[in-house]
Design an enzyme around this catalytic site. Structure first.
Site, PDB file in Angstrom:
ATOM      1  N   GLU A 259      -9.372 -41.868   8.804  1.00  0.00           N
ATOM      2  CA  GLU A 259      -8.912 -40.640   9.459  1.00  0.00           C
ATOM      3  C   GLU A 259      -9.221 -39.399   8.623  1.00  0.00           C
ATOM      4  O   GLU A 259      -8.363 -38.583   8.306  1.00  0.00           O
ATOM      5  CB  GLU A 259      -7.411 -40.734   9.776  1.00  0.00           C
ATOM      6  CG  GLU A 259      -7.117 -41.825  10.798  1.00  0.00           C
ATOM      7  CD  GLU A 259      -5.653 -41.930  11.197  1.00  0.00           C
ATOM      8  OE1 GLU A 259      -5.374 -42.332  12.345  1.00  0.00           O
ATOM      9  OE2 GLU A 259      -4.780 -41.634  10.360  1.00  0.00           O
TER      10      GLU A 259
ATOM     11  N   GLU B 217      -7.696 -48.480  15.504  1.00  0.00           N
ATOM     12  CA  GLU B 217      -6.236 -48.381  15.505  1.00  0.00           C
ATOM     13  C   GLU B 217      -5.791 -48.032  16.911  1.00  0.00           C
ATOM     14  O   GLU B 217      -6.353 -47.130  17.533  1.00  0.00           O
ATOM     15  CB  GLU B 217      -5.716 -47.310  14.534  1.00  0.00           C
ATOM     16  CG  GLU B 217      -5.877 -47.645  13.079  1.00  0.00           C
ATOM     17  CD  GLU B 217      -5.202 -46.618  12.163  1.00  0.00           C
ATOM     18  OE1 GLU B 217      -4.213 -45.988  12.607  1.00  0.00           O
ATOM     19  OE2 GLU B 217      -5.670 -46.447  11.026  1.00  0.00           O
TER      20      GLU B 217
END
Length: 486
Positions: free
Chosen positions: A180, A384
């Site tokens: 991320e 995710e």
């Protein structure tokens, strides 16, 4: 013209995702050094976590034990294999390999631990998908160099990559350079992703966070771009068969209304929070909208003579993202706000929300996958996705998490639609396949897993593992390659 496919491709990589600081524990075993995650206390949905440069007696630091994969990895991998995992997304703790980050030599005990983990995965024919840096920089780099604000940290990272690429060149095929990476476009990412030491208020994970220095954040992000690009080029030189990807927290934001101001705001948010980082990592250059944003904000990125060439030569092989929920944006400041992964947004009247106020939007995943693939047209994975919820253990030991099954069923069905739309989707690893510590709040009760871990928010419990109802359901999904979702 080829016919469209309405099925997941053969060889689709079904599995689950974790991160070392939320899973492993063993924070001071086997020569491991302190990481940034190891100095963050526990919090809750309403109580902020705190950053304490020196761990304090009597405080709960969730990463110290986490769910003790360090001592339970054989049992956990056996359970993953029972579900039929084809891939396991995990991260390596940088401070387990280089305790201080800038050490001259790696820690052999740390490397040996990952030798053993990879051997166990290989025993069950599970492919590792390794995140090289996942919110756990060696804390020494934060203290000594102010983290990624210092260009030298990119050199330490590339040295770390060289060690693990050579050690595991015949063991690991799929790598992600940073988890991320785009959270450095937000104040929340300063310490967690950038290892930038906070000044003043050390509350973490809530709006009342440390004072923000946007110039500093974007310079740190530039250094991560360089580190990622250098790692890609290095990895391909060590093993040309390596597949090295980026990982973006994809934040799907709809305009709240058809007011052109809302439409423009949604596009700007999509560009800045989602596409700035992936444009650099996939296309190899800063996009025009980033240059305008920097100019408007007075941000000046210190660029080395060869930086643009480095970025161009270090483009990733595939794109991955997290996707949990969607929000709305509006130019009207009076609209009602609601939570989400790493960011706040506006309430969508057409969606339900989880107990943590994350709006549940399976169709948003299909929209997002199309939006991304139309831009880049390289292979993609959703690495995710999941529902954080409080699970109840019944008197007979069963855990009937139908709400989790419903969430995942809807999202998998929309991924299949995206495949039919032409998206080249090659893998899916739902988050927290085994219960683990929440990155944002440090809680245990916010559970995602197919496997229950007996541990509470205060760190108490036996750490015993047990199968939830979703365990058997996901096993059936994998066996049918996503055809059997009921």
């Amino acid at each position: 013209m080829n016919q469209i496919t309405r099925h997941f491709p053969d060889g689709f990589l079904w599995g689950g995702a974790t991160a070392a600081n939320q899973l492993e524990g063993g924070y001071n075993e086997g020569g491991k050094g302190l990481s940034t995650a190891d100095v963050i206390t526990a919090g809750t949905h309403t109580t902020p976590r705190k950053i304490t440069p020196v761990p304090e007696q009597g405080m709960n630091y969730p990463s110290h034990e986490a769910v003790d994969f360090y001592h339970h990895y054989k049992e956990d991998i056996r359970l993953f294999a029972e579900m039929g995992f084809k891939v396991f997304r995990m991260s390596m703790a940088w401070s387990r390999i280089f305790p201080n980050g800038d050490d001259a030599q790696p820690n052999e005990a740390g490397l040996k631990f990952y030798d053993d983990v990879f051997a166990e995965l290989r025993k069950y024919n599970i492919e590792p998908l390794v995140t090289i840096s996942h919110y756990e920089a060696p804390f020494h780099l934060a203290q000594e160099y102010n983290g990624w604000t210092d260009r030298r940290v990119a050199d330490f990272y590339v040295n770390y990559c060289e060690v693990i690429f050579n050690r595991y060149k015949d063991t690991v095929k799929y790598w992600l350079t940073f988890n991320e990476i785009n959270i450095l476009t937000m104040p929340f990412g300063s310490f967690m992703a950038g290892a930038i030491m906070p000044e003043g208020n050390t509350e973490f994970g809530h709006t009342a966070g440390p004072a923000d220095d946007e110039q500093q954040r974007y310079q740190a992000l530039h250094h991560q771009f360089l580190a990622s690009a250098r790692a890609v080029k290095l990895g391909h030189s060590i093993n040309p068969d390596f597949k090295i990807g980026c990982m973006i927290a994809y934040m799907c934001s709809y305009p709240l209304t058809c007011n052109p101001d809302d439409i423009m705001l949604a596009q700007q948010k999509d560009n800045l929070t989602n596409f700035l980082c992936s444009d650099v990592q996939v296309r190899g250059a800063y996009p025009g909208f980033a240059k305008r944003y920097f100019a408007d904000k007075g941000i000046e990125i210190a660029m080395g003579e060869h930086d643009e060439q480095i970025l161009q030569e270090g483009r990733v092989d595939f794109y991955t993202c997290s996707y949990y929920s969607s929000t709305c944006v509006s130019a009207d400041p009076e609209q009602e706000k609601i939570g989400g992964n790493l960011s706040m947004g506006l309430k969508n009247p057409y969606l339900q929300a989880s107990a943590w106020e994350w709006q549940i939007d399976p169709k948003g995943l299909r929209w997002s996958l199309n939006n991304i693939y139309n831009r880049y047209q390289i292979p993609m994975m959703v690495v995710e996705n999941g529902l954080g919820a409080v699970d109840t253990v019944e008197e007979d030991g069963s855990i009937n998490d139908d709400y989790r099954i419903d969430y995942l069923r809807g999202h998998i069905a929309e991924m299949k639609e995206a495949v039919a739309d032409g998206v080249e989707l090659i893998g899916y690893t739902p988050w927290g396949c085994i219960d683990l510590v929440s990155a944002g709040t440090g809680e245990m009760k916010k559970r995602y897993g197919f496997i229950y871990v007996d541990k509470d928010n205060e760190g108490q419990g036996t750490l015993e593992r047990s199968r939830k109802k979703s365990f058997g359901w996901y096993k059936q999904v994998i066996e049918s390659n996503g055809e059997e979702l009921e």
